[in-house]
Each structure stands twice: as C-alpha cells, then as structure tokens.
Design a protein around this motif. Structure first.
Motif, mmCIF file in Angstrom:
data_model
loop_
_atom_site.group_PDB
_atom_site.id
_atom_site.type_symbol
_atom_site.label_atom_id
_atom_site.label_comp_id
_atom_site.label_asym_id
_atom_site.label_seq_id
_atom_site.Cartn_x
_atom_site.Cartn_y
_atom_site.Cartn_z
ATOM 1 N N ALA A 349 0.838 -1.206 0.000
ATOM 2 C CA ALA A 349 0.000 0.000 0.000
ATOM 3 C C ALA A 349 0.871 1.253 0.000
ATOM 4 C CB ALA A 349 -0.939 -0.012 1.206
ATOM 5 N N ARG A 350 1.896 1.257 0.838
ATOM 6 C CA ARG A 350 2.784 2.427 0.886
ATOM 7 C C ARG A 350 3.382 2.706 -0.503
ATOM 8 N NH1 ARG A 350 5.490 -0.472 5.422
ATOM 9 N NH2 ARG A 350 4.631 0.233 7.405
ATOM 10 N N GLU A 351 3.869 1.645 -1.158
ATOM 11 C CA GLU A 351 4.540 1.830 -2.448
ATOM 12 C C GLU A 351 3.578 2.276 -3.543
ATOM 13 O OE1 GLU A 351 7.281 -1.060 -3.825
ATOM 14 O OE2 GLU A 351 8.129 -1.469 -1.850
ATOM 15 N N GLY A 352 2.299 1.904 -3.414
ATOM 16 C CA GLY A 352 1.336 2.268 -4.454
ATOM 17 C C GLY A 352 0.771 3.663 -4.301
ATOM 18 N N ILE A 353 0.728 4.188 -3.076
ATOM 19 C CA ILE A 353 0.119 5.499 -2.836
ATOM 20 C C ILE A 353 0.834 6.567 -3.662
ATOM 21 C CG2 ILE A 353 -0.209 7.308 -1.097
ATOM 22 C CD1 ILE A 353 -0.713 5.034 0.934
ATOM 23 N N ALA A 354 0.027 7.390 -4.362
ATOM 24 C CA ALA A 354 0.575 8.412 -5.256
ATOM 25 C C ALA A 354 0.305 9.802 -4.684
ATOM 26 C CB ALA A 354 -0.033 8.289 -6.648
ATOM 27 N N LEU A 355 1.346 10.606 -4.630
ATOM 28 C CA LEU A 355 1.244 11.996 -4.195
ATOM 29 C C LEU A 355 0.915 12.856 -5.416
ATOM 30 C CD1 LEU A 355 1.683 14.179 -1.958
ATOM 31 C CD2 LEU A 355 4.110 14.190 -2.632
ATOM 32 N N LEU A 356 -0.259 13.492 -5.415
ATOM 33 C CA LEU A 356 -0.729 14.213 -6.590
ATOM 34 C C LEU A 356 -0.590 15.729 -6.459
ATOM 35 C CD1 LEU A 356 -3.970 12.136 -7.313
ATOM 36 C CD2 LEU A 356 -1.635 11.728 -8.105
ATOM 37 N N LYS A 357 -0.407 16.202 -5.244
ATOM 38 C CA LYS A 357 -0.236 17.642 -5.001
ATOM 39 C C LYS A 357 0.486 17.797 -3.678
ATOM 40 C CE LYS A 357 -2.992 21.880 -4.198
ATOM 41 N NZ LYS A 357 -4.367 22.457 -4.134
ATOM 42 N N ARG A 538 2.776 5.835 -8.906
ATOM 43 C CA ARG A 538 2.387 6.557 -10.122
ATOM 44 C C ARG A 538 1.004 6.073 -10.560
ATOM 45 N NH1 ARG A 538 6.687 8.763 -13.006
ATOM 46 N NH2 ARG A 538 8.454 9.152 -11.617
ATOM 47 N N LEU A 539 0.189 6.986 -11.051
ATOM 48 C CA LEU A 539 -1.161 6.618 -11.476
ATOM 49 C C LEU A 539 -1.112 5.626 -12.628
ATOM 50 C CD1 LEU A 539 -3.053 10.039 -11.404
ATOM 51 C CD2 LEU A 539 -3.112 8.207 -9.699
ATOM 52 N N PRO A 540 -1.772 4.472 -12.497
ATOM 53 C CA PRO A 540 -1.799 3.497 -13.597
ATOM 54 C C PRO A 540 -2.952 3.729 -14.567
ATOM 55 C CG PRO A 540 -2.701 2.529 -11.600
ATOM 56 C CD PRO A 540 -2.326 3.936 -11.241
ATOM 57 N N VAL A 541 -3.739 4.775 -14.313
ATOM 58 C CA VAL A 541 -4.818 5.160 -15.230
ATOM 59 C C VAL A 541 -4.842 6.685 -15.335
ATOM 60 C CG1 VAL A 541 -6.312 3.156 -14.853
ATOM 61 C CG2 VAL A 541 -6.513 5.146 -13.349
ATOM 62 N N THR A 542 -5.350 7.171 -16.452
ATOM 63 C CA THR A 542 -5.542 8.606 -16.631
ATOM 64 C C THR A 542 -6.753 9.064 -15.819
ATOM 65 O OG1 THR A 542 -4.684 8.415 -18.879
ATOM 66 C CG2 THR A 542 -5.929 10.415 -18.343
ATOM 67 N N TRP A 543 -6.628 10.237 -15.190
ATOM 68 C CA TRP A 543 -7.764 10.852 -14.507
ATOM 69 C C TRP A 543 -8.317 11.939 -15.430
ATOM 70 C CZ3 TRP A 543 -7.905 11.395 -8.523
ATOM 71 C CH2 TRP A 543 -7.591 10.159 -7.938
ATOM 72 N N PHE A 544 -9.439 11.640 -16.054
ATOM 73 C CA PHE A 544 -10.035 12.555 -17.026
ATOM 74 C C PHE A 544 -10.900 13.606 -16.343
ATOM 75 C CE2 PHE A 544 -9.266 8.626 -19.391
ATOM 76 C CZ PHE A 544 -8.671 9.108 -20.544
ATOM 77 N N VAL A 580 -7.116 15.721 -15.610
ATOM 78 C CA VAL A 580 -6.927 16.156 -14.225
ATOM 79 C C VAL A 580 -5.521 15.758 -13.789
ATOM 80 C CG1 VAL A 580 -7.810 16.039 -11.863
ATOM 81 C CG2 VAL A 580 -9.393 15.850 -13.797
ATOM 82 N N PHE A 581 -5.211 14.472 -13.978
ATOM 83 C CA PHE A 581 -3.856 13.966 -13.759
ATOM 84 C C PHE A 581 -3.575 12.940 -14.845
ATOM 85 C CE2 PHE A 581 -5.217 15.019 -9.374
ATOM 86 C CZ PHE A 581 -4.259 15.990 -9.077
ATOM 87 N N PRO A 582 -2.390 12.986 -15.469
ATOM 88 C CA PRO A 582 -2.105 12.040 -16.545
ATOM 89 C C PRO A 582 -1.676 10.670 -16.008
ATOM 90 C CG PRO A 582 -0.244 13.518 -16.239
ATOM 91 C CD PRO A 582 -1.321 13.991 -15.288
ATOM 92 N N PHE A 583 -1.763 9.694 -16.875
ATOM 93 C CA PHE A 583 -1.192 8.378 -16.580
ATOM 94 C C PHE A 583 0.263 8.553 -16.169
ATOM 95 C CE2 PHE A 583 1.459 4.871 -18.023
ATOM 96 C CZ PHE A 583 0.808 3.760 -17.517
ATOM 97 N N GLY A 584 0.694 7.800 -15.156
ATOM 98 C CA GLY A 584 2.094 7.823 -14.732
ATOM 99 C C GLY A 584 2.459 8.978 -13.823
ATOM 100 N N PHE A 585 1.476 9.790 -13.432
ATOM 101 C CA PHE A 585 1.783 10.953 -12.603
ATOM 102 C C PHE A 585 1.952 10.544 -11.148
ATOM 103 C CE2 PHE A 585 0.591 14.649 -10.021
ATOM 104 C CZ PHE A 585 1.434 15.618 -10.553
ATOM 105 N N GLY A 586 2.932 11.175 -10.493
ATOM 106 C CA GLY A 586 3.139 10.964 -9.069
ATOM 107 C C GLY A 586 4.337 11.764 -8.598
#
Length: 1453
Positions: A349-357, A538-544, A580-586
């Motif tokens: 869980a720690r490794e998957g959590i993505a910081l977006l801002k 990193r986000l594995p999907v695009t946030w549209f 909103v956030f692109p694929f791979g963002f983090g």
C-alpha cells in the motif's frame, strides 16, 4: 516529478503484428492421463467437466472444486476456499490497481509468492483447492468501468508485466521455474488469467491492446489457464471462439445460453461449439448436463472430451494433487497471516500510494508541530471498503488478518478528532458536514478521506460520471475553508475522479491517491502523510475531466480518436486532451534528476530474402517513405538497443523513483498511438545519491505498431431511462398504445373491483392467463396490460432484496428501521403502525418514480419457538398475541388509505400498498446440523399457537396475502381465509390448493400441461387471477390513487423518517442490568470513552437482513455507527478487540484492554450478526462466538471506569458470566438497531433517552440446547423425556433473562383498582360440557370446560391500573398483562400475554391504564385435540413480572 527526457531513434522499418497465443501452445505428455481418464463407455467422465468435478470413485479419484479466487490474497469468494475456526483469516493485500501503482515487479511477484504460500497452507488443511481464477488482466479502457479496481490499469504492457510477475509468484516452485518442458515443471498453485479479452472491437485494437496482456501472461508468466469473458467479440462469444481459446479455459456456458442469449442454438449445440473451440471447463453444470446428449447426437466426439480432461488433469498433476510436492508439505496454519505477510501488505500500500499535489512541501507532516489531527470524510474510519472486491465478502465466513483503519493509523501520530462528514460514500446528507467543519477549525492539521467504494464502482456497477458522489465536494470545500491548519485530501478509488476543484484550491495543500489499500491501509496512509515512507506511486490510469463522459459512451470499444465525430480517444495512448492527472503521474517528498548516457540513435534492421514492404497510411501533409514498414513475421527480430539512465536524488529525503520509458512512432502515421510504455523500473535512491538504470529493448517489441485492419465499429451510446410511472388505465397511455380503452370494462372505474378483475381475466387466452401466474407476470400487450413484478420486500423499510424494487442514482436510499425483533421490544402499537405508514409512503414514492411495485412480501410473523432459529431477527418474538398485534398494526400502517380504514366491504377499500403476512405457519428451522427448511417436516397439531399471529392479521381483514412456508406442515385445523398464498407449488401434480401465485416459474411452466391432463380447470386459474388483480385494482395500479400522486424523491429519507428510525431503536433497547444506577453516564464525569468490541464500529450489521444486501445497489439514508454516536458525548478511543463477530483471533484483545485502562468509561459492543444467525443459518449454541467472552472479561478486569456491555443480537445469548461480574455495571440489549443504531445506543447510555424496552423472547441458559433439538416442534414439556418445554408460556426452568424483562432509569409502582373477580359465562341451550385432563382427578370440576363455539363470548372484564413514576426521571413503562389458567389442567400454558400498553409517565407523575378483555379470547385455552375451550374455575390475571395479580373465577350458567 522527474524531468522527462527523450531522444530520437531512427529506424528503417516498423512492424505490423504481434505473435499470437497459438505460437505458445504447450504439448503435454498423455502417458499418465491414460490411466486417469475414464473409459469411453463410462459417462461419469463427463461429470468432471464442471467446476464441481464429481470424481470417479471406482478409480479412487475424489471430487474436486476448481473455483477459488486469489486476486489480491486468498479470498472467501468462490466455493473452493473455506474459512472457519481452523482458518478464519488470510492476508488481504491492496487491490490490484493500487499495487500496480508501485510499478515494482519484484513486489508483484513477492505478493504472488505469499498468496500462494497461504493458499498451499489452506490446501494442506483441507480448506482450499489448488486452482485459483486470478489475476484479472483486462485493460482498463474507460474510467467508468466498475471493475478497474481488479485490473493493473490502462496500459497493456503494464497489465501484461503485472500478470506475468503475479502469476510467476503464484505458480513457480523454487528451482523449477526455468524448466522449458512443462511436462516436468510443477506448480505451487495454478493461476488463471481472466477475462479474455474484449468485445465489439477492431482487429487493430484487439491485437495491440486487449490481447497483449494475455499473450504476456501465457508466454512470460506460463499461466496454466485462461478464463474467457461472457461477452461476444465481434459477434462471436469468446468462450466459443477457436481463434482465442488455445489452452485450459473456463467460464459459464449457462450464462451465455440462458443469461445473455449469446449461444442461441440447442443446449447440445452450445456445449459442442464451446468444447470444440477449446473451452475445457464449464464454470457451472452445462457441460456435465448436456455433453452426454451431444455425444449421443454426434455433435461432440469422445476425443474432444478426452483432450479437455487431459488438459485439466495435467494442471492438477503439475500442482501435486496426485503426488504432493515435498517442499510444501509442512505448510499450515502458522504460515497464514504471518507478521511478514501483514507487513508486506502494508508495504504494498505504501509503495502504491501516489502523491498528486504538495504545495509548499506541506507533506510530510511533523509530529513535533502537528499534534491534533482532524480526521474527516466517509473513508476516515474505513475497514471493509479498503479491501475492495474479490477479498472477503461479508456474507461469507472469513476476514483479513486484521484491519488498521485510518483512525487507527493516524492515532499513532497524534490525537485524532473524528467526524465522518458523510453517512457513507454516497454522501447524500449534508447534516453531517458541520461537525466535520467544527473539527477542522481547531485541529493542527486536517486529513479528509473521501472517494468511492464498491457501491459506486464494482462488478456489475459502472459509474455514470467522474465526480465525487453526493455532497463529498461540499464537505471537502467547507472543511478546507474552515480549517485552521493544512488540509490534506486522501482519495480512495480505482477509477479516476475529477477533483480539479481540490487541485486548484490553495487551502488544500496536498492530495494523495490511495486506491483501495487493503486491510492495513490506514497504517500505510498515515505512514506516508507523516513521512515514515516517501511516496513513489504513479497513477496506472488517466484521470479525465468530468466532461469526458459526455464525449465517449462506455459501450464504445473504440480506442482511437475520431475528429469527425468529436470522439477524443481513450487512455493516455490515444487521448490528447486536457486531464486532471495524466497516466504515470506521481510526486515525491524529494527531487530526482535524470542523466541520459550516450545512446544509439539508429537501428538498422536486416531483411530476409524476398521480404516485401508493407504499406502504412500517412496523413496527407506528410511524406510517405519508400518502404513504410515490414511485417514482423518477415523479420527475425534480433535487433535491440540499450538505454542507460543515471537517476540522481537531489533532494533531502531518501526515496523511490519510477523510471518510465515510452516509445513514440514516426510522425504522420494514421491511427497509431501517441506514445506507449515500453519499460519501467522502480529504484530506491538515498538522499544525495544516484542509481544507474539500464534497459535493453528488442526493436520489434518496443517499436512495433499494429495497423488498421478493417472491421466494423459499433457505437452504442444508449443509457437506461426511468420507467414511466403512469397507471394502467390512463387514457393517454392507451392512446400511445393505439388501443381503444373504452372497449375494456376492467378500465371502467365505476365498476366494483371484482367485476373489473373478472372482465380482465375473461378477455385473456389460456396461455396469457398462465403467463401471469408467476411473480414476474408477463402482462398482455394486446389488452394494454403491462408486465408486473410481484416480489418486493419491506420487512423494516423498503429493501433492495427482491426484484420488484430498484435502487439507482434516482433513488439510491430508503429509510432502514431496526429489525422487527427490536422494534417489537418497544411494545408500542402506535410506533409499529407509524413505521408501516412511513415505509408505505417511501414505497409509494418509489412506485411513482418507476422504482417499485405495489405488493410487498412483508411482514414475517412466525412465532420464534427456539432461540437458535436464524430468522428471529425478522419476527416479533415468541408470544403469539404480541406477534399478531405487531402484524395487524404494521400491516395497517402499510395498507391503510386515510379515511377508508374502516370500510367493511373490501371491494371498495383501497390500499396504499399490499402487504403479505408470511410464512404460513409453523416454520422456524432454516439450516441446523444439515437439516434445512426445504425438507423439514414441521409436525404440529397445536395449530392455534403457530397460526395466532396469522389469524389476527387475516381475521382483522387487514392484509391481502399469505406467504406459505417452505416447510411441510401437518395440521388438523386450517384457517378459512387465505387469499393469495405464494411459494413453490405444494402439490407435485400441479393442482391448485388455494395458492394463487407462484414465486417462481413452476406455474407458468407446468399449469398448461396440468390443464391438458385434466388436473386443473381453467376456472381454477380464473379464480386465482381474479384474486390477484383485485389486489392491484385496490392498490391503484389501474386507476391511480390521488392521495399518493404527488409522492416522490423528497418523500424518501426525510429527516422525519430518519428520526423515527432512531426513536424506534431507542424505544426497543432493553436495560438488562444497572448496578448502583451506573447508567445513565454523565458527560461531565465521563469524558474519555473506550468503545471496543466487534460491533463498536458496526454499520451493515446494524440493519440486519431483508434491508440492503451489499451485493445489490441501494443503501440506508445514512449510517450512524456506535463510534459516531458516542463521539457526540466524549472523546472515543476505538479498539475492535475482534476481527469480526466470530472473534477467532485473540491478538486483537490487548489493544482493547489498553484502551479500557485509561478511559473514564468503557462500552463493549458485542453479540451476533448475520454470519451467526440469519436465513439459512441457525445457531448451534447460545454462547457468544469465538473469543468474545475472553474479550469482555479481560477488558472488564482491566478497565479504569465502569464497564457497559451492549449486545446486538436477535436470539438470546447466555451471558450469565456478565450478569454476575461486578466489574460490568450495566447491560443493554440493542437487537439490530437499524442504520441509526449508533446514535440510539449512545442516547440511551448517556440518558438522552430512558430505556423502556422489554425482551420479546426468553434468554435461556446455554444447556437448554442440550435438552431439546431445534427440529422438535413440541412446545409443552415432557418430564418423562426430560423435555423442558419452549418459550415462557411452557418453560418453567431458570433463565438468563425472562420474556418481558427490562429495567428503567426510574422506578414505577402499580396500583390495581378494584378488579372484577368473577366472570359468569352464559351457556346457549343444549350446549354440553367438554372434558379436560387434570393432574389430580380430585380437583376436576363437574363441568371442566365449554367449547368456544358453544358460547356467545360476549362476556368481558375491565382492568384499571395506575402506573406511578416514583423515581427521579421521566420514562416509559410497558404494562404487560398475562392470564394463567386454573391449576391442574394438563398440557396448558403456564401463563400467556393477553394485553399490553406502553405509557409515558413524567417523574413523580401517574398514568391510568385501562384494559378491556373479552373472556373467551383472554381466558381460553386449546386442548391437545386443537379445541378452543373456556375452562371453568379460578383463572389468575398477572400484571408484569408478578408485581400484582388477582383471581377471576369463571362459572357457567
């Protein structure tokens, strides 16, 4: 975020196709299978083709269940895994979408290893199979899809890489994983990549995107099987497409044939088509059922079957099913839920959590400066929501090893102030926002946990938009505006959410995405927020953005954009708009820079002789090369190139960086991707340090494209629309149907109901009549009669159980009242009726909105004969008079139309909705020691006791239907008035026995044959249909009822209805112990509360059954859990103490003990739930489950302050140990208190409400179950058999708490005003005395009794009681009056309730309570032969628990 680097690689040729699955078919040896496969003449081998393989006893081959699930941990979904006391838990990892966000291949493989170790351990313990239908590797094409949480995201390369690693982790046996020959390569467990592959898709997209993960799963993961999907691909069902099926595949043929109608030929043709296509295993019974016929018809060869079975048994041979594998022999219980596995789940869980801002470096927070944390939002106290789906379905036994909720996680870093802000994720009630705002105003930092859950995105639940549900946005904005300190938003979701508002809000300093982080998610989130872990996900999907859904229908499979249609394309590979956030963002708490070392910038490709160029379409303004491309099949594909990157950590914190490498094809090629991921690595870099990252790429694989192969693209943008709610005989409706309504007398509202019903039925043909006899009535289009669904449920609120009610975005909720057993404990008739009124108002509103029918199969009014029965929660208890009184009041509330309640002529009396009292009649065994309700023969000659509630419901002419029980009942006397019974036909010949409607398809299926055979007359059918249509006519289905016309959405989940549900719980709660007036607690003295126990944070458990099944859409209006309720009275420290109600793990007890040591008061919430007592689940004992008793005793022994035990259950529990424990000062019984139960319990504990509930069932001691079997219907004691009798009316032994018991915070005295002490009964002429058996013949009267039928029964007597409140608190008292028959009569009751009233009496005040009793009804008995009698002699009237009594002498003259 790291800098993006790019370089130009010049290449002479590009590729045009990928290698397909057909290139990697395994050639298995058949030597051993010759002995395993049954002989050609033995059709038993066909029985091995379903997931429940029967085995072959004569070969020593046992049964085997193929279906188990292990998507992100061994799951309790699927019949192949069994969780029980031996194996109660397994490790629950984050859902796949979050684990994927780590972009850590070694982590994915390690998780697979741990899961397979636990699976293998369970197999050794006899609790699991060896075949697991995981992972799900569909590409997440659209953010609305409900199953994104199961997938590794939107990039096919990432999906395939995850698949191959996870499968390797599941399957590989150490030392053998590189074996090339699969004949000799064993399996740890067998995995199954699913669901192959997509539907209505171009060949280009299929090859380039949807098939790629499956190719990688097979070629790189060596997966042992693949599951096809239910749908078609371009018109061909995937499970019947030989192009796709090449290995051991499985899926449900029945779903394709009967469910989706994808295979429209005969059953034999369907199994032939799928078997020959390569589908080896049917997840169902179609193969076992129809393959034999297909062989006999020449449609299937025996060799086809042999091939499938050989494939299947090779899998089991490789997995050691036949021989065992020594390396796994020692695995057992100690290898499940280890500290290492739990820590790995947390790390994932720690490794998957993505910081977006992270504005201004707000995160990580510091414990030195931020000590007071406001934790708000619908996920702030999440547990079940964190584990997602295909983990632990709460309907089945089994839970994760432990839960660490966000509250638990953040509590280790500071003082937590919790305010939910929303009742649930759907967040439709703004009234909970202000407490969250207030919490934020005083906190050093505010964490908002919001997002989605399985009610919004799940299997069978796709989203309609990309916004946060309900009022979550309002909650976030209001909290952020008011917050004193920094605000951090944590989003739990799988698909992306448009949170642009939060991204641009300067008050919201940081945003984290946490997916569904598994059972340890709360700890992982807190560790990231406070910097114990530096996020690198990193986000594995695009946030549209939200308007994306208006541009792209979910049903379109097209990936590539189409400018001519304004179609923007899908996924980062084809979509070029704003996100909103692109694929791979983090982001990270540190900063990384990349240095690209000298790279090769050209890739010469050597052509084979006679290789030809392949044409590719270019945009008009682009120059096309002379040789645009070469087919990959024409190349050897040996060319490669390397990439070396130095990653520098130039920030001040250690951290992990995900290096992602994309390829972009040459400019100008039409219809190819914008870019696509070709590699990634996650690397850890210490602060100030650097890491070398090296990639080696195969030119064909990394730079190839797939061109456009012509195939049709279908855009289906259909969206379901609300149903029309018009009444049947609406002139405008008939005009639209182009039918002349004047020709149908059944639409003439001036005619009586019975005449109209007769006209309607007369106009039907016989087949049309028969088609209306099931609960799903087909309707008759030529008469303008629409389809109708009879089955809806409203046991304690409109329910999502039953196909007649639909919950969706238009109507997402309804009011959920306490279950019937607790509402009954109020002994308040006006409350029961008022609840019925509110429920019918919501039902009628839903009907107007096209979301409900008008017929509800409620209430359940079976007498609760035995405390072990699983359905006591649905019933009004063990006393037949109380049950009948509840029934008549609740039904009146449901049915009565104001101003018509007293109509005598039912042909003119309308109905608000139609009720159905169930289940006729002696039914209270569901599943006990293998004896189930469908085969239980309830032999009872004492008809009165079991049918009293029903007779009161019917004979008061208040209800329309009776639902028969699924048991066999032997009776001497039957009820006369039964209008509409409804269950499976009782007579095997199909002959009508007064049952008008079949809850199923038996009547529609077989009545026609019964008519043809002369067993049923058409007039019998007519009579039943007339009964049915009279019900619908009375309910306004044909004409509409003006009084209800305006009801709509605003009449559902009103503040008034929610408050009534809360009040119902308050009134039902019973105070069972209160040493030294400990309760109520005072907020001035008791400021810190330890709230512990398996129900301390209950939500779903509080609403019981026949409310909101979590498998279906719909929830209560809101939840107030005990934690929420007690939080309004003091600071709550929560420690569950048990993983669930079964409480098999003692490791959670110490934190609860520690919590109690420092609290001013401790509230323990324990008891049962639907896993212990429910429909189809009877109890085996009367004890608290598992280690609940240990929890209670240990907490009580350690507690600093007073301990209060609150029990949630329906049937009684032997808590004698609590009664006698001086440390436990008070006990409350709260039944299952409904969605607002937490508030009601807290209000009672803190004296906002003075409890007045009384137990509606006896609480027996534990040894009671050893004295009589649940299957015995005998009520009366039998000393010769040491049989003690049942219910308070016949049981005379010691109890834990008696029927009718309940204390108060005040004290009441009764004064009985001069009662009548004799009742002379006038005999009619020529009436004779009736004999009775007496224990002592000397005391037998000359005329022992008179049959009630021989009396006019006009004699009555009054009872006037003054109830005085001599205590210091206002309160309600339930006055219960019993009658006791003359002494010495054999086989009659000890006493029985004849009347009750609940009265409110102010402190120091008094109330006069008056009863008028009919002598026959109140003093009558039933003898062994079933005769209703009035006995001669001295009867006794008893008030309450013998607080007063007086004799009534019955004489005859």
């Amino acid at each position: 975020m790291a800098n993006i680097l790019s370089f130009l690689l010049c290449i002479s040729f590009t590729i045009a196709s990928f290698v397909t699955c057909s290139d990697v078919i395994n050639e298995f040896s058949e030597i051993r299978l010759d002995a395993t496969t049954p002989s050609a003449s033995d059709f038993a081998y066909i029985a091995q083709l379903g997931n429940r393989a029967d085995g072959v006893p004569r070969l020593g081959l046992p049964k085997y269940e193929w279906w188990s699930e292990a998507l992100h941990g061994v799951s309790n979904v699927g019949p192949g895994t069994v969780f029980d006391d031996l194996v109660p838990h397994a490790t629950s990892f984050p859902t796949v979408i979050l684990t994927t966000a780590s972009f850590n291949e070694s982590l994915w493989r390690e998780i697979g290893k741990v899961v397979s170790t636990e699976a293998r351990a369970m197999y050794n313990l006899g609790r699991s199979g060896l075949t697991f239908w995981s992972p799900t590797i569909n590409v997440a094409r659209d953010p609305r899809w409900g199953r994104i949480t199961e997938t590794p995201g939107e990039d096919p390369f990432v999906v395939g890489t995850y698949a191959s690693n996870y499968v390797r982790g599941l399957q590989d046996v150490e030392g053998t994983k590189h074996y090339k020959d699969l004949n000799t390569r064993p399996l740890k467990v067998a995995a199954c990549c699913k669901h192959l592959a997509a539907y209505d898709v171009t060949e280009q997209d299929m090859e380039e995107t949807f098939l790629r993960p499956f190719q990688m799963c097979v070629k790189e993961g060596d997966v042992s099987s693949v599951m096809c999907s239910y749908n078609r691909i371009n018109g061909i069902p995937t499970c019947a497409d030989p192009k796709l099926l090449r290995q051991t595949y499985c899926d449900s043929i029945e779903v394709m044939v009967n469910g989706h109608k994808f295979l429209n030929d005969s059953n034999e043709d369907a199994v032939a088509q799928t078997l020959k296509a390569g589908l080896d295993l049917d997840c169902g019974v179609y193969y076992p059922k129809y393959v034999g016929n297909a062989v006999n018809q020449g449609k299937v060869r025996e060799s086809d079957i042999d091939e499938s079975l050989i494939n299947l048994y090779i899998v089991l041979l490789r997995a050691g099913y036949f021989d065992g594998i020594p390396a796994f022999k020692s695995l057992g219980k100690n290898d499940i839920c280890t500290n290492k596995s739990i820590e790995l789940a947390t790390q994932a869980a720690r490794e998957g959590i993505a910081l977006l801002k992270n504005d201004g470096g707000t995160l990580p927070l510091s414990t030195a400066t931020l000590k007071n944390i406001a934790l708000v939002g619908p996920h702030a106290n999440a547990t079940l929501a964190m584990i997602g789906n295909y983990a632990f379905d709460p309907r089945n036994p089994g839970t994760p090893c432990q839960y660490t909720s966000p509250i638990n996680g953040f509590s280790t870093y500071g003082k937590v102030n919790y305010a939910a802000g929303c009742g649930d994720v759907k967040c439709n009630d703004a009234s909970l926002i202000p407490p969250a705002v207030e919490s934020a105003k005083i906190a050093d930092a505010t964490i908002i946990l919001a997002g989605l859950d399985l009610t919004i995105e799940a299997e069978s639940v796709d989203r309609l938009d990309l916004l946060l549900p309900g009022k979550q946005t309002d909650l976030i904005n209001q909290v952020a505006d008011a917050a004193k300190g920094p605000v951090i938003l944590v989003i739990m979701s799988a698909g992306g959410v448009d949170i642009s508002f939060a991204k641009s809000n300067p008050k919201i300093k940081a945003i984290l995405w946490a997916g569904y982080p598994g059972a340890e998610g709360g700890r992982a989130i807190a560790d990231v927020v406070f910097g114990q872990y530096n996020p690198g996900g990193r986000l594995p999907v695009t946030w549209f953005q939200a308007d994306y859904v208006n541009q792209v229908p979910l049903t379109s499979m097209q990936l590539r954009p189409d400018d001519s249609k304004g179609y923007p394309g899908r996924t980062y590979r084809f979509f070029n708009g704003s996100t909103v956030f692109p694929f791979g963002f983090g982001l990270s708490y540190t900063k990384f820079s990349y240095t690209l070392r000298a790279q090769k910038t050209s890739l010469p490709v050597k052509l084979q002789r006679f290789t030809h160029c392949h044409d590719v379409n270019y945009k008009d303004n682009m120059t096309k090369p002379t040789c645009p491309a070469i087919l990959l099949n024409d190349l050897k594909c040996r060319e490669s190139f390397k990439l070396n990157i130095v990653v520098h950590n130039v920030g001040g914190k250690d951290g992990s960086e995900v290096v992602m490498v994309y390829s972009k094809p040459p400019d100008g090629i039409v219809g190819t991707h914008l870019k696509t991921l070709i590699a990634f690595q996650r690397v850890f870099v210490a602060a100030g340090g650097k890491q070398n990252v090296k990639f080696v790429f195969n030119g064909c694989k990394s730079l190839g494209i797939v061109d456009y192969a012509v195939s049709e693209i279908r855009l289906d943008a259909t969206t379901p629309s609300p149903s029309d709610s018009t009444y049947v005989c609406d002139p405008s409706r008939y005009a639209k149907l182009k039918l002349d309504m004047s020709s149908f007398a059944f639409c003439n509202s001036k005619l009586p109901y019975n005449v109209r019903a007769k006209d309607l039925v007369t106009q039907m043909t016989l087949p049309e009549k028969i088609a209306q006899l099931g609960n799903r009535a087909d309707g008759v289009p030529r008469l303008g009669l629409p389809k109708y669904e009879w089955w809806s449920e409203a046991l304690h609120g409109v329910s999502n159980v039953g196909p007649g009610t639909v919950f969706d975005d238009l109507v997402p909720h309804a009011t959920s009242f306490p279950t019937v057993i607790l509402t009954t404990a109020s002994f308040n008739e006006s409350l029961w009726r008022e609840i019925g009124k509110v429920v019918s108002t919501e039902a009628r509103a839903m009907y107007n909105l096209g979301r409900s029918g008008l017929t509800f199969w409620s209430p359940t009014i079976n007498v609760a004969r035995d405390p072990r029965w699983g359905r006591i929660t649905e019933t009004p208890g063990e006393d037949p008079f109380v049950v009948g009184t509840y029934a008549s009041n609740y039904v009146r509330g449901l049915q009565d139309v104001e101003g018509t309640e007293n109509y005598k002529d039912l042909s003119t009396r309308p109905l608000k909705v139609a009720a159905c009292c169930k289940h006729l009649a002696a039914y209270d065994v569901d599943n006990w020691h293998g004896i189930d309700r469908y085969h239980f023969d309830a032999r009872s000659k004492i008809w009165k006791r079991h049918s009293y509630g029903l007779s009161k419901c019917v004979l008061k002419r208040v209800m329309l239907a009776v639902l028969c029980a699924p048991t066999i009942v032997l009776m001497e006397y039957q009820l006369v008035l039964i209008q509409n019974s409804c269950e499976k036909p009782l007579d095997k010949n199909g002959i009508f026995m007064g049952m008008d409607l079949d809850c199923g398809v038996y009547y529609p299926k077989y009545v026609g044959n019964a008519v043809n055979q002369g067993k049923v007359r058409e007039s019998d059918i007519d009579e039943s249909l007339e009964n049915l249509y009279i019900v619908l006519l009375r309910a306004g289905y044909f004409d509409e009822i003006p009084a209800f016309k305006s009801l709509g959405k605003n009449d559902i989940c009103t503040t008034k209805s929610i408050e009534l549900a809360t009040q119902a719980a308050r009134e039902g709660i019973a105070l069972l112990k209160n040493d030294a007036g400990t309760l109520p607690l005072s907020t001035t003295t008791f400021k810190t509360l330890a709230v512990v126990g398996p129900h301390a944070n209950a939500t779903l458990a509080m609403i019981g059954n026949y409310a909101f099944d979590p498998r279906n859409p719909g929830t209560p209006c809101q939840y107030t859990s005990p934690i929420n309720g007690f939080s309004t009275y003091g600071k709550v420290n929560y420690a569950a103490g048990c993983g669930d109600v079964k409480c098999n793990d003692a490791s959670l007890i110490p934190p609860a003990v520690e919590s109690a040591k420092i609290a001013d008061a401790t509230i323990i919430l324990a008891g049962l739930d639907l896993s212990i007592e429910a429909e189809s689940v009877d109890r085996l004992d009367l004890l608290l489950p598992g280690k609940q008793t240990d929890l209670i005793n240990q907490v009580a022994a350690a507690a600093k302050g007073p301990v209060i035990l609150v029990l949630m259950c329906a049937g009684g529990v032997d808590i004698s140990f609590v009664k006698s424990n001086p440390k436990i000062k008070a006990i409350l019984w709260a039944g299952y208190p409904g969605a607002e139960g937490g508030r009601a319990i807290a209000d009672v504990v803190f004296g906002q409400y003075n409890p007045g509930g009384k137990l509606p069932v006896t609480w027996f001691q534990a040894d009671y179950v050893n004295q009589l079997p649940l299957t015995s219907m005998q009520l009366r004691p039998d000393d010769s058999q040491k049989y003690p009798g049942r219910t308070y009316r016949f049981f005379n032994g010691s109890t834990v708490f008696p029927f009718g018991f309940g204390l108060s915070y005040t004290k009441f005295n009764y004064t009985v005003q001069a009662p009548l002490t004799s009742l002379p009964a006038k005999l009619q002429r020529f009436r004779h005395c009736h004999d009775l058996s007496y224990r002592d013949i000397k005391t037998k009267p000359t005329c022992p009794a008179i049959l009630l039928n021989d009396l006019q029964c006009q004699e009555s007597f009054e009872l006037n009681i003054v109830v005085q409140n001599v205590g210091g608190k206002d309160g309600s008292e339930v006055v219960i009056v019993y009658s006791k028959p003359p002494d010495g009569i054999v086989g009659t009751h000890l006493k029985t309730v004849i009347g009750f009233q609940r009265v409110f009496v102010a402190a120091g005040g008094r109330q006069n309570v008056k009863f008028v009793f009919n002598g026959c009804k109140s003093l009558g008995i039933v003898d062994y032969a079933g005769n209703n009698l009035l006995p001669f002699g001295g009867h006794t009237i008893i008030i309450g628990d013998s607080v007063a009594s007086f004799p009534v002498q019955v004489t005859f003259h």
